[in-house]
Scaffold this motif. Structure first.
Motif, PDB file in Angstrom:
ATOM      1  N   LYS A 137       0.891  -1.097  -0.071  1.00 46.02           N
ATOM      2  CA  LYS A 137      -0.035   0.047   0.038  1.00 46.02           C
ATOM      3  C   LYS A 137       0.957   1.293  -0.065  1.00 46.02           C
ATOM      4  N   PRO A 138       1.074   1.951  -1.281  1.00 46.98           N
ATOM      5  CA  PRO A 138       2.034   2.894  -1.224  1.00 46.98           C
ATOM      6  C   PRO A 138       1.494   4.147  -0.359  1.00 46.98           C
ATOM      7  N   ILE A 139       2.168   4.539   0.196  1.00 45.16           N
ATOM      8  CA  ILE A 139       2.005   5.865   1.133  1.00 45.16           C
ATOM      9  C   ILE A 139       3.018   7.048   0.684  1.00 45.16           C
ATOM     10  N   SER A 140       2.356   7.976  -0.218  1.00 49.79           N
ATOM     11  CA  SER A 140       3.543   9.068  -0.458  1.00 49.79           C
ATOM     12  C   SER A 140       3.856   9.975   0.430  1.00 49.79           C
ATOM     13  N   LEU A 141       5.163  10.138   0.614  1.00 48.20           N
ATOM     14  CA  LEU A 141       5.866  10.952   1.650  1.00 48.20           C
ATOM     15  C   LEU A 141       6.035  12.218   1.301  1.00 48.20           C
ATOM     16  N   VAL A 142       5.645  12.681  -0.209  1.00 47.69           N
ATOM     17  CA  VAL A 142       5.818  13.971  -0.575  1.00 47.69           C
ATOM     18  C   VAL A 142       4.361  14.752  -1.226  1.00 47.69           C
ATOM     19  N   LYS A 143       3.380  13.712  -1.222  1.00 51.08           N
ATOM     20  CA  LYS A 143       2.290  14.263  -2.132  1.00 51.08           C
ATOM     21  C   LYS A 143       1.194  14.773  -1.020  1.00 51.08           C
ATOM     22  N   ALA A 144       0.796  16.173  -1.245  1.00 51.94           N
ATOM     23  CA  ALA A 144      -0.129  16.893  -0.321  1.00 51.94           C
ATOM     24  C   ALA A 144       0.622  17.108   1.343  1.00 51.94           C
ATOM     25  N   GLY A 145       1.967  17.325   1.030  1.00 55.24           N
ATOM     26  CA  GLY A 145       2.351  17.332   2.367  1.00 55.24           C
ATOM     27  C   GLY A 145       2.549  15.996   3.030  1.00 55.24           C
ATOM     28  N   GLY A 146       2.517  15.091   2.656  1.00 56.43           N
ATOM     29  CA  GLY A 146       2.820  13.736   2.962  1.00 56.43           C
ATOM     30  C   GLY A 146       1.643  12.966   3.468  1.00 56.43           C
ATOM     31  N   GLU A 147       1.566  11.944   2.750  1.00 52.48           N
ATOM     32  CA  GLU A 147       0.325  11.021   3.270  1.00 52.48           C
ATOM     33  C   GLU A 147       0.352  10.506   4.515  1.00 52.48           C
ATOM     34  N   GLN A 148       1.728  10.255   4.890  1.00 52.47           N
ATOM     35  CA  GLN A 148       1.877   9.623   5.986  1.00 52.47           C
ATOM     36  C   GLN A 148       1.482  10.742   7.498  1.00 52.47           C
ATOM     37  N   HIS A 149       1.056  11.864   7.259  1.00 56.34           N
ATOM     38  CA  HIS A 149       0.532  12.770   8.117  1.00 56.34           C
ATOM     39  C   HIS A 149      -0.822  12.879   8.067  1.00 56.34           C
ATOM     40  N   PHE A 150      -1.437  12.035   7.153  1.00 56.36           N
ATOM     41  CA  PHE A 150      -3.053  12.134   7.223  1.00 56.36           C
ATOM     42  C   PHE A 150      -3.699  11.327   8.333  1.00 56.36           C
ATOM     43  N   ASN A 151      -4.730  11.535   8.752  1.00 62.74           N
ATOM     44  CA  ASN A 151      -5.322  10.974  10.170  1.00 62.74           C
ATOM     45  C   ASN A 151      -5.594   9.432   9.639  1.00 62.74           C
ATOM     46  N   GLU A 152      -5.800   9.119   8.493  1.00 59.16           N
ATOM     47  CA  GLU A 152      -6.205   7.464   8.353  1.00 59.16           C
ATOM     48  C   GLU A 152      -4.658   6.762   8.785  1.00 59.16           C
ATOM     49  N   PHE A 153      -3.660   7.527   8.510  1.00 60.06           N
ATOM     50  CA  PHE A 153      -2.241   6.852   8.628  1.00 60.06           C
ATOM     51  C   PHE A 153      -1.875   7.045   9.775  1.00 60.06           C
ATOM     52  N   ARG A 154      -2.251   8.031  10.530  1.00 65.44           N
ATOM     53  CA  ARG A 154      -1.762   8.034  11.732  1.00 65.44           C
ATOM     54  C   ARG A 154      -2.280   7.332  12.624  1.00 65.44           C
ATOM     55  N   ASP A 155      -3.315   6.714  12.447  1.00 63.82           N
ATOM     56  CA  ASP A 155      -4.026   5.606  13.325  1.00 63.82           C
ATOM     57  C   ASP A 155      -3.294   4.068  12.977  1.00 63.82           C
ATOM     58  N   VAL A 156      -2.652   3.887  11.814  1.00 65.28           N
ATOM     59  CA  VAL A 156      -1.700   2.949  11.510  1.00 65.28           C
ATOM     60  C   VAL A 156      -0.244   3.153  12.249  1.00 65.28           C
ATOM     61  N   ASN A 157       0.181   4.230  11.930  1.00 57.85           N
ATOM     62  CA  ASN A 157       1.567   4.473  12.821  1.00 57.85           C
ATOM     63  C   ASN A 157       1.605   5.642  13.182  1.00 57.85           C
ATOM     64  N   PRO A 158       1.683   5.878  14.513  1.00 55.20           N
ATOM     65  CA  PRO A 158       1.455   7.198  15.335  1.00 55.20           C
ATOM     66  C   PRO A 158       2.702   8.032  15.112  1.00 55.20           C
ATOM     67  N   MET A 159       3.997   7.337  14.652  1.00 55.89           N
ATOM     68  CA  MET A 159       5.260   8.230  14.449  1.00 55.89           C
ATOM     69  C   MET A 159       4.986   8.675  12.947  1.00 55.89           C
ATOM     70  N   GLU A 160       3.965   8.522  12.323  1.00 62.56           N
ATOM     71  CA  GLU A 160       3.769   9.112  10.880  1.00 62.56           C
ATOM     72  C   GLU A 160       4.794   8.762   9.974  1.00 62.56           C
ATOM     73  N   GLN A 161       5.297   7.563   9.850  1.00 59.44           N
ATOM     74  CA  GLN A 161       6.365   7.135   9.066  1.00 59.44           C
ATOM     75  C   GLN A 161       6.005   5.804   8.511  1.00 59.44           C
ATOM     76  N   VAL A 162       6.551   5.651   7.276  1.00 62.84           N
ATOM     77  CA  VAL A 162       6.563   4.044   6.833  1.00 62.84           C
ATOM     78  C   VAL A 162       7.913   3.488   7.224  1.00 62.84           C
ATOM     79  N   PRO A 163       7.904   2.102   7.520  1.00 55.26           N
ATOM     80  CA  PRO A 163       7.022   1.246   7.189  1.00 55.26           C
ATOM     81  C   PRO A 163       5.903   0.870   8.214  1.00 55.26           C
ATOM     82  N   ALA A 164       4.881   0.356   7.858  1.00 54.12           N
ATOM     83  CA  ALA A 164       3.936  -0.348   8.845  1.00 54.12           C
ATOM     84  C   ALA A 164       3.677  -1.747   7.986  1.00 54.12           C
ATOM     85  N   LEU A 165       3.584  -2.753   8.875  1.00 54.25           N
ATOM     86  CA  LEU A 165       3.044  -4.026   8.316  1.00 54.25           C
ATOM     87  C   LEU A 165       1.758  -4.713   8.943  1.00 54.25           C
TER      88      LEU A 165
END
Lengths: 217, 217
Positions: free
Chosen positions: B35-63
């Motif tokens: 599941k690609p998470i763009s670290l650059v698109k729109a300020g970084g999808e890793q900072h989106f709420n949906e992903f923050r629930d996956v990884n509170p550090m707002e980083q990839v990877p998560a498995l």
């Protein structure tokens, strides 16, 4: 190897990474000796040639044990766990083990490296407090979230684990940089739970042989 | 859990931490979906709420695997090692295990956190290259020293370990920041040894589904 074959820990009283290892050694009741390395005297004894041979990262801790020199605090703690299984600091369950490692790694890779002395010197005196607060806040937010699903009495369930060995020194660092800890109630509760535990207390910076007299109590 | 129960890796093509996990999954021949998470698109999808629930550090990877979500690359790799012992990526010998963890930790705590995207954004565009080079150089000097006593064909002896999973992506990052790698001959030799290994090759940024077409080959 030190006298009597006791493990020898290269330590600095205020180093949170050395502190992690001191807690683990104490919890496992492994007698050890301390060789203090001053991170501030003469530009830092960790940069001296003699010590660079001990740890090429020029950091404490390093542990001489079983005829080998080990570096990197999480590595040292896992080595102790693998070779001294008494008083285990890792759960048996694979999912709980993963939780412990997650908390350890968030602290050891995601917080501490960004607020350690070497980096703060490079950041500069005027910016270092804001810099440290920024990264500690980010990391503790993540730790608090992880703890919300893993914590019992301690970080993961009701047994003390390596995660607790990492958490307490990081909370100390947060206070040192005047981070407001009120948004992290689980973190604070666990820190309070452990502050008077004998193994944690004996490992505290203020109880170290190299703690300056004006700081110790 | 993804379709068919395959593990789902939240990944970004150029993330060295996600790359480590991709290598480990490939070496162990564990089929997985990305599941690609763009670290650059729109300020970084890793900072989106949906992903923050996956990884509170707002980083990839998560498995996502076995009904759980794991974060932190070293933790994920150790979990794979504990639950999928086929093609082991850790030696049996405790001292060799320690060597593997040392190299992993120097990279994962001592280098990568200081040169990752989030930190470089905070450091600022004009200073980021010098900053990254400084910390990568310091860390690779230590890695090279560790390798001088541990390396065989690979980082620790003649079997591929988790240390190799960490080394190759870090060398890629060093090149990206134009670090002169000539002072690190063992590091370079191992990197060359592994660059065409199928598990490493398939995990390479240029082979990822989210690699921009103008970069991939």
């Amino acid at each position: 190897m030190s006298f009597m074959g006791k493990p020898l820990l290269y330590s600095y009283w205020r180093s949170s990474c050395a502190w992690r290892v001191r807690i683990a050694l104490n919890l496992k009741e492994i007698p050890y000796e301390i060789k203090p390395i001053s991170l501030v005297k003469a530009g830092g004894e960790q940069h001296f040639n003699e010590f660079r041979d001990v740890n090429p990262m020029e950091q404490v801790p390093a542990l001489q044990i079983d005829g080998h020199t080990l570096v990197e605090s999480l590595n040292i703690m896992h080595y102790l766990e693998e070779t001294r299984p008494q008083r285990p600091l890792m759960p048996q369950d694979v999912h709980k083990r993963a939780k412990v490692r997650e908390i350890c790694e968030v602290i050891a890779s995601g917080i501490q490296p960004l607020q350690n002395l070497t980096v703060l010197i490079y950041v500069g005196e005027d910016k270092k407090k804001e810099w440290a607060q920024h990264w500690i806040n980010r990391g503790l937010r993540a730790v608090e979230k992880l703890l919300s699903s893993s914590a019992g009495k301690y970080c993961v369930g009701d047994e003390i684990t390596l995660a607790d060995c990492c958490l307490v020194p990081q909370v100390f660092n947060a206070r040192r940089f005047q981070v407001d800890l009120r948004p992290f109630p689980i973190t604070l509760r666990i820190d309070r739970e452990l502050e008077n535990h004998p193994a944690f207390r004996a490992a505290h910076p203020s109880c170290q042989p190299d703690c300056p007299p004006e700081v110790g109590k």
